[in-house]
Design a protein around this motif. Structure first.
Motif, short mmCIF file in Angstrom:
data_model
loop_
_atom_site.label_atom_id
_atom_site.label_comp_id
_atom_site.label_asym_id
_atom_site.label_seq_id
_atom_site.Cartn_x
_atom_site.Cartn_y
_atom_site.Cartn_z
N TRP A 185 -18.77 36.24 -39.18
CA TRP A 185 -19.80 35.51 -39.92
C TRP A 185 -20.68 34.64 -39.04
N GLU B 87 -22.97 35.11 -37.03
CA GLU B 87 -24.41 35.38 -37.09
C GLU B 87 -25.05 34.70 -38.29
N GLN B 88 -24.35 34.86 -39.42
CA GLN B 88 -24.89 34.31 -40.65
C GLN B 88 -25.00 32.79 -40.57
N PHE B 89 -23.96 32.18 -40.03
CA PHE B 89 -24.00 30.73 -39.91
C PHE B 89 -25.13 30.31 -38.99
N GLN C 243 -27.89 31.70 -38.39
CA GLN C 243 -29.21 31.82 -38.98
C GLN C 243 -29.55 30.57 -39.78
N TYR C 244 -28.51 29.87 -40.25
CA TYR C 244 -28.76 28.63 -40.96
C TYR C 244 -28.51 27.43 -40.07
N MET D 270 -29.66 34.05 -56.96
CA MET D 270 -29.82 33.27 -55.75
C MET D 270 -29.92 34.17 -54.52
N MET E 155 -33.26 35.05 -52.11
CA MET E 155 -33.33 34.83 -50.68
C MET E 155 -33.79 36.10 -49.97
N LEU F 252 -33.10 43.42 -39.26
CA LEU F 252 -33.82 42.23 -38.81
C LEU F 252 -33.11 40.96 -39.24
N TYR F 253 -32.53 40.99 -40.42
CA TYR F 253 -31.82 39.81 -40.94
C TYR F 253 -30.41 40.19 -41.39
N PRO F 254 -29.51 40.49 -40.44
CA PRO F 254 -28.17 40.95 -40.83
C PRO F 254 -27.43 39.95 -41.71
N ALA F 255 -27.72 38.69 -41.52
CA ALA F 255 -27.00 37.67 -42.29
C ALA F 255 -27.26 37.81 -43.79
N LEU F 256 -28.47 38.23 -44.15
CA LEU F 256 -28.79 38.34 -45.57
C LEU F 256 -27.99 39.45 -46.22
N GLN G 215 -25.15 40.58 -45.19
CA GLN G 215 -23.79 40.09 -45.22
C GLN G 215 -23.58 39.18 -46.43
N GLY G 216 -24.55 38.32 -46.65
CA GLY G 216 -24.49 37.41 -47.78
C GLY G 216 -24.36 38.17 -49.09
N VAL H 231 -20.87 39.74 -49.35
CA VAL H 231 -19.88 38.72 -49.65
C VAL H 231 -19.93 38.38 -51.13
N PHE I 246 -17.00 38.86 -53.85
CA PHE I 246 -16.61 37.63 -54.53
C PHE I 246 -16.65 37.82 -56.05
#
Lengths: 408, 409, 249
Positions: free
Chosen positions: A351, A353-355, A357-358, B44, B48, B255-259, B261-262, B265, B269
């Motif tokens: 995670w 990377e995700q952290f 980014q913020y 949400m 994003m 470009l935005y792997p975190a998104l 992943q979000g 998740v 969840f």
């Protein structure tokens, strides 16, 4: 007498007892652990964000935070240090002088934050030293050595040992420039920070930038980081007003992050409440079933002269025993998990990377073991469970003995 | 026959009205809670992602090779790329917009800030980025002379500029000269994507190229698809057809792997929550069904004695629990849909947490989402829970041999 | 109304009386700039920067040709001696002997203060031609002065919304310039004083810049012109990047 009777009843209705106890155990454990984990991970996120560089308590000239400039510096550093050294709550204080400078390599000229720090003390108030990835951290005797953020170094196309120059201005707005050698490269994980910050030893740059007795920030490390807000208030009062200073705890400098964590907690508890809603419903249902099965018995009790209140107390006592039988081991189980994950934090390397980014540089998240929180959660659970049992209890005590006895 | 079973099941539930009602209520309330949670959380997450896709990455973005690491004015995609058949007529593509980006300095008499200059063809960008929804002040227009600019609201705030005010943009052009240009603030947007709100300045792409001494080309081609599920497919097609190592073709999630992943998740969840909640709800149904079967051992005994088959009894019990589940489902889904619809329309206003939410690229008003799979998942889960909950009671019924019970009583 | 009449009357009289006045505000401005900067100018000056902590003095030589080429060399204090600046058109380069580097000042640094003064790098580069960047009109006058009101031309890349230039009738040189932003708020004032003869013409020997925004009252920058020569031939060489290093010594 009551206790014996209650115990007998609990044993005779094994299914209800088991389900109630297990559900409460599970719910309490989840509540305790989730609370501990949320609190722990939020603290960790805030902590790493605070400790990477901003640190716990900042003192600046009035208005410097809103609009930095050489008119709003800490102009009498020595006087401020005198006051700080006299405070027993202060573990350490160190100065920073931040300025915007042009960094010039053979390839590039880039604007960046150039900060003069006291290397040894700085290592204790921020994670600057720990974030080293190549070369070495600064020392108190360094001359023209610079400690660069990784992304900034990349953009400048320099590495440890390379030459660099800075062009900037001093505390008296005079012109300042010199050559620098890259001594070390750091990476905190905060992209913006690593992309735009460079550090030098204060004693080296003092004459060049005419720092004299000035600083842009003084960072204070309290003995007890939990009391930083109190310390901030205290210092605001104790610092002589003529110094023209402003004291800010991290709760104020990082209010956005604090708020984000609050939002996260709210949503976390909201989610849990859905689960608890259904658990409490099930407890209500089982209580209802148990009491209905005993309507006849209750009728007999009434007939032989037990008062409504006595019966109610008996039933409530049964409920309370069951509740505690679930809540106490549940709290202990949750607490045990909280303890374990406090000592062995979750690793979230995937995670990271995700952290990032913020702008949160964390890869492990611990839980927080706190007795008060565990007790609080256990009390909440107990009360909620008793509430869930109350509805069917009230219904049964209203039955009249003859009616109840006829009940099959 | 079925009518009879139906009738008997219905009567059985009716006889213990309080209990049945409680179970229905339990299922309904937990479903309502779950739906609300899923709808808001997904809203949400999708918000994003949507903010980022529209304002920056598109579903797919094309860059000149190396531009992302070193965004210089020499690494541009050629205008001729836009005439490629596959980009012009591909039915998968819903909208496209080109962007010409560079860093610069924006100044007023009071202050100056670094900005990300984004030269765009406005009409296309409005459609592509959904700018009409993001407009906070002024209007989306570069003016008849092309000297208008649209700023992110964070940037406008820091520079303390308002609509109609003059701003001076300076930047280093391709020949390394520093040029300056007067622009007028025509609009201020709030995209919900903080880096964009804090740094972006939209201006006319032609004006921007001239200003920076570039005759043709652009830095990014952003594509949005009719159906985002086809993103990987289009990426493959483009890679194959364009077959040009000078072009980088990247999906939003690259470009935005975190998104991404979000989003994953969040999905996991939601699934876990569903599972937990309905397992517990199943326990409730199980308790009620066990008691209701045991209470009627005598009744069932008589039925078997008069020739009713065990299968029929099983069907009746199963129907009873299913009816309870369905009742709960209808109650929960109904109230859930009503609640979510309200939040789809009005949104959940979290302005009190503005600072915190924006740090995470979220809007302060969260609009819920309703997906059909919330209901199918929930329905399946409820039916499973109800079926599972009668297995044990039925087994006990079978073992109890009703005839013996009849005799014993 | 009477006041208005009287002013227009004065205007009318002056208009017909003095041939110079017949020229409009534009030509007044043009004339003022010519007198202030000349075709070429070599000026030795001291720049004193003051703030709440005291003041700081620098000395320098400035060579300019027209309005778009300027070479500056710092001569005092010793630690900054030899720093040179070259401005050609819209570019600004700097040579710093201590680091032996010629630096092109990037756009991001343009609004930074120049040598710690209340002038920015940008002021230096864009030392704009008032007559080119602004519309002008005479807004007031008395026996000694004209007041020109300058409003920025739509396409001119200047941050100011409006300037008020108070011009001495006697010398056709400025006495004061007020800089206003777009909302008509006074941001800074530049005053010219100590008129004396220099380089064969009357010239203001003191320029005083005072920021007027809240919180900046204690800051000021003063330029004292020590020597000046106008319309001499300055070698082309001076305005080249090589000169930055060569002339630094």
């Amino acid at each position: 007498m009551f206790l014996d009777l209650a115990w007998k009843n609990i044993c005779s209705q094994r299914r209800r007892s088991l389900v109630t106890v297990l559900l409460l155990l599970f719910a309490t454990a989840i509540l305790v652990f989730s609370g501990a984990f949320m609190e722990g991970s939020h603290r960790q996120m805030i902590r790493s964000a605070v400790e990477i560089y901003p640190s716990y308590l900042q003192i600046t000239g009035n208005g410097y935070r809103d609009e930095p400039g050489v008119d709003r510096l800490v102009f009498d550093l020595a006087a401020l240090n005198n006051v700080l050294n006299a405070q027993s709550e202060v573990a350490l204080a160190t100065s920073r002088y931040e300025s915007f400078a042009l960094l010039v390599s053979d390839h590039q000229a880039l604007g960046a934050l150039l900060a003069a720090v006291e290397p040894d003390k700085e290592a204790q108030v921020s994670r600057l030293k720990q974030s080293l990835i190549r070369g070495e951290y600064l020392s108190n005797n360094d001359q023209n050595q610079v400690y660069l953020g990784r992304e900034l170094a990349q953009r400048l196309k320099v590495d440890v040992g390379s030459n660099l120059a800075f062009v900037g201005s001093g505390a008296d707005s005079s012109f300042a420039a010199d050559r620098l050698h890259v001594k070390g490269i750091f990476q905190t994980g905060l992209f913006d920070f690593d992309n735009s910050s460079a550090f030098v030893n204060r004693t080296y740059i003092e004459p060049l930038m005419a720092l004299d007795n000035t600083a842009s920030h003084v960072i204070v490390l309290p003995h007890n980081p939990d009391q930083v807000q109190d310390l901030a208030r205290l210092l605001s009062q104790r610092l002589p007003p003529e110094l023209g200073l402003e004291v800010r705890s991290w709760q104020e400098t990082m209010s956005g992050l604090v708020e984000a964590m609050t939002v996260d907690s709210i949503f976390g508890y909201l989610t849990l409440s859905v689960l608890f809603l259904v658990i409490l419903f099930v407890i209500t249902i089982y209580t209802l079933l148990a009491i209905m099965a005993r309507t006849r018995e209750i009728g007999i009790l009434r007939a032989i002269g037990s008062s409504q209140r006595q019966i109610f107390t008996l039933l409530l006592l049964e409920g309370l025993i069951l509740t505690l039988a679930g809540v106490i081991p549940g709290g202990m189980l949750g607490g045990a998990f909280a303890w374990y994950f406090q000592e062995n934090p979750f690793s979230f390397s995937a995670w990271e990377e995700q952290f990032k980014q913020y702008n949160l540089a964390v890869s492990t998240l611990p839980a927080l073991f706190s007795l008060t929180q565990i007790l609080r959660d256990m009390i909440i659970m107990t009360l909620a469970a008793l509430m869930a049992m109350l509805v069917p209890l009230l219904r049964v005590t209203r039955l009249r003995p003859t009616e109840a006895m006829r009940h099959v | 026959m079925y009518k009879l079973i139906w009738h008997m099941a219905w009567n059985a539930l009716g006889r213990r009205r309080g209990r049945s009602l409680l179970v229905t209520l339990m299922i309904g309330a937990s479903l309502w809670g779950l739906l609300f949670m899923e709808g808001i959380y997904d809203g949400m997450t999708e918000q994003m992602i949507d903010n980022t896709v529209k304002s920056d990455s598109g579903n797919l973005s094309l860059f000149a090779q190396g531009y992302r690491l070193d965004p210089s004015l020499d690494r541009l995609l050629p205008d001729s790329l836009l005439n490629q058949q596959i980009l012009r007529t591909n039915p998968l593509i819903k909208s496209r917009s080109i962007r010409f980006s560079h860093t610069g300095l924006l100044a007023t008499a009071h202050a100056a800030r670094q900005v990300q200059i984004q030269g765009v063809p406005l009409e296309e960008e409005i459609v592509h980025a959904g700018l009409s929804d993001k407009l906070a002040q002024g209007r989306l227009h570069f003016g008849s002379d092309g000297n208008g600019a649209i700023l992110g609201h964070g940037l406008a705030g820091k520079l303390r500029v308002s609509i109609g005010q003059k701003i001076i943009l300076s930047a280093q052009d391709r020949q390394q000269n520093i040029n300056s240009l007067v622009l007028k603030v025509n609009g201020i947007i709030r995209s919900g994507n903080q880096p964009i709100d804090d740094k972006i300045l939209y201006m006319d792409i032609e004006q921007c190229r001239e200003f920076l001494g570039v005759s043709q080309g652009f830095s990014q081609l952003s594509l949005i698809l009719h159906n985002p599920d086809n993103t990987a497919l289009l990426q493959e097609q483009l890679l194959r057809e364009l077959d040009d190592s000078a072009i980088e073709i990247l999906r939003w999630d690259q470009l935005y792997p975190a998104l991404l992943q979000g989003r994953q998740v969040m999905k996991t969840f939601n699934l876990i929550c569903n599972l937990l909640v309905f397992c517990v709800a199943g326990l409730g149904v199980w308790g009620v069904m066990t008691v209701s079967v045991l209470e009627r051992l005598r009744e069932f005994g008589i039925m078997i004695a008069v020739g009713t088959s065990f299968q029929q009894i099983r069907a009746q019990v199963l129907l009873e629990s299913t009816l309870l589940g369905l009742g709960g489902f209808i109650l929960g889904a109904g109230s859930g849909v009503a609640t979510l619809l309200w939040f789809v329309e009005h949104g959940l206003n979290l302005e009190v947490f503005q600072e915190g939410l924006q740090a995470f690229g979220m809007d302060t008003i969260i609009y819920a989402i309703i997906r059909p799979d919330y209901f199918t998942t929930a329905l399946i889960a409820i039916l499973l829970a109800c079926t599972a909950s009668v297995i044990l009671p039925l087994r006990r019924l079978k073992q109890a041999r009703p005839v013996t019970i009849l005799n014993s009583q | 109304m009477q006041l208005l009449l009287r002013y227009s009357l004065i205007g009318l009289i002056l208009f017909s009386a003095t041939p110079l006045v017949a020229a409009d505000a534009e030509s007044l401005l043009q004339e003022m700039e010519d007198r202030l900067y000349g075709d070429t100018a070599i000026i030795k000056l001291a720049m004193v920067v003051g703030n709440r902590r005291g003041e700081r003095r620098m000395e320098m030589e400035s060579y300019s040709s027209g309005r778009d080429r300027n070479f500056i060399k710092i001569t005092y204090p010793a630690k900054d001696r030899g720093i040179t600046f070259l401005k050609i058109d819209n570019g600004l380069w700097q040579y710093v002997p201590r680091i032996e580097k010629i630096i092109k000042i990037p756009a991001a640094m343009m609004l930074q203060s120049w040598m710690g003064s209340d002038f920015s790098n940008d002021d230096l580069v864009r030392e704009s031609l008032l007559s080119r960047d602004y519309h002008s009109s005479i807004s007031a006058e008395d026996d000694e002065t004209w007041t020109l009101e300058l409003t920025a031309r739509a396409e001119a890349p200047v941050v100011w919304g409006r300037l008020l230039v108070v011009l001495s009738r006697e010398h056709l040189l400025p006495l004061r310039v007020d800089y206003y932003d777009e909302e008509n708020q006074l941001i800074r004032t530049l005053e010219y004083s100590r008129y004396s003869e220099m380089g064969g013409r009357i010239y203001p020997a003191r320029w005083f810049m005072q920021p007027r925004e809240a919180g900046q009252e204690e800051r000021w920058t003063r330029i004292d012109v020590m020597e000046a020569a106008f319309d001499l031939d300055i070698p082309e060489e001076t305005f080249s990047k090589r000169a930055l290093k060569r002339l630094s010594r």
